[in-house]
Scaffold this active site. Sequence first.
Site, mmCIF file in Angstrom:
data_model
loop_
_atom_site.group_PDB
_atom_site.id
_atom_site.type_symbol
_atom_site.label_atom_id
_atom_site.label_comp_id
_atom_site.label_asym_id
_atom_site.label_seq_id
_atom_site.Cartn_x
_atom_site.Cartn_y
_atom_site.Cartn_z
ATOM 1 N N HIS A 195 0.849 -1.181 0.000
ATOM 2 C CA HIS A 195 0.000 0.000 0.000
ATOM 3 C C HIS A 195 0.882 1.227 0.000
ATOM 4 C CE1 HIS A 195 -2.812 3.132 1.276
ATOM 5 N NE2 HIS A 195 -3.756 2.345 0.820
ATOM 6 N N ASP A 224 -10.982 -7.336 4.697
ATOM 7 C CA ASP A 224 -11.081 -5.928 5.097
ATOM 8 C C ASP A 224 -10.010 -5.144 4.360
ATOM 9 O OD1 ASP A 224 -13.163 -6.436 6.954
ATOM 10 O OD2 ASP A 224 -11.669 -7.151 8.402
ATOM 11 N N LEU A 225 -10.415 -4.254 3.481
ATOM 12 C CA LEU A 225 -9.503 -3.541 2.598
ATOM 13 C C LEU A 225 -8.417 -2.811 3.384
ATOM 14 C CD1 LEU A 225 -8.823 -2.632 -0.301
ATOM 15 C CD2 LEU A 225 -10.330 -0.656 0.072
ATOM 16 N N ASP A 226 -7.151 -3.098 3.026
ATOM 17 C CA ASP A 226 -5.970 -2.429 3.591
ATOM 18 C C ASP A 226 -5.863 -2.582 5.105
ATOM 19 O OD1 ASP A 226 -5.247 -1.579 1.070
ATOM 20 O OD2 ASP A 226 -6.224 0.374 1.267
ATOM 21 N N GLU A 227 -6.473 -3.624 5.677
ATOM 22 C CA GLU A 227 -6.434 -3.796 7.122
ATOM 23 C C GLU A 227 -5.828 -5.131 7.537
ATOM 24 O OE1 GLU A 227 -10.055 -2.931 9.139
ATOM 25 O OE2 GLU A 227 -10.348 -1.001 8.162
#
Length: 285
Positions: A192, A226-229
């Site tokens: 990311h 869970d997006l970007d988690e």
Amino acid sequence: MNRSAVFLIRTEDRKGLLSAISGFFAERDLNILECRQFSDVLEHQYFMRVAVELPPELTKAELEAQFGQLAAELHLSCSVHYSGEVRNVAVMVSKARHCLYDLLTAAEENLLGGGRVTLVIGNHPELEEVAAKFQVPFYCCPISRSGDRAQEARVMELIDRHRIDLVVLARYMRILSDEFIRRYPERIINIHHAFLPAFMGGNPYRRAWERGVKMIGATAHYATADLDEGPIIEQDVERITHESLPEDLRQRGRDIERRVLTRAVRAHLEHRIIISGHRTIVFSA
């Protein structure tokens, strides 16, 4: 090259664990090449990475069966990995090439922890020339009118056919479905282009500039629903000033991204990571 095995161990923290585990190997005259441990005093968890030299006559089945008895007695969660095992890596890309170049270079120079890049999958054709320079097959899987589901089916077929052990999202600018992620749990690493958990989602450098940050960074993590988690593996940062424009941030960020992603992939392939809930225990090289 001598045969060796790496044990990744997790259990509830308590006295006597190091003695019991190291004693198991000593009783069998197995030389301990490396031993790292960590006690999480807040979660009361114990983590261990131990590498041992294996004699030619000891089979994997015998070793795992014997250690399995100890694991049952001590309630250990454990995985075992052996030297000489080459892991196949698939790199998924869109149009940005810097992370792909770094991964392919590291693999070519045998600096990817025993991993080899078996194929590159792009949703655009632009990076086929990069894969060709390293003689790695490139498959273009564009998003068709039928949408992401059909495209993901083609990608999963390639991953399964090539027996891929690790999927790396090297600036792959598509959100993966929950079905895709569930199919390869703890086997997808994403980069990311921001210092998570800040500036999640798209265009983070513009939003970082608007916020007036004095540091930028990049985060490599396991992909989850869970997006970007997902659990964070590796991060890095660099200082910037008020004079830095969004494009300056983006250019400097690319260099951080490639470094962070390659380090995270190497740590995974060298079996130095234990996932603990939303966190990771990453033992140093």
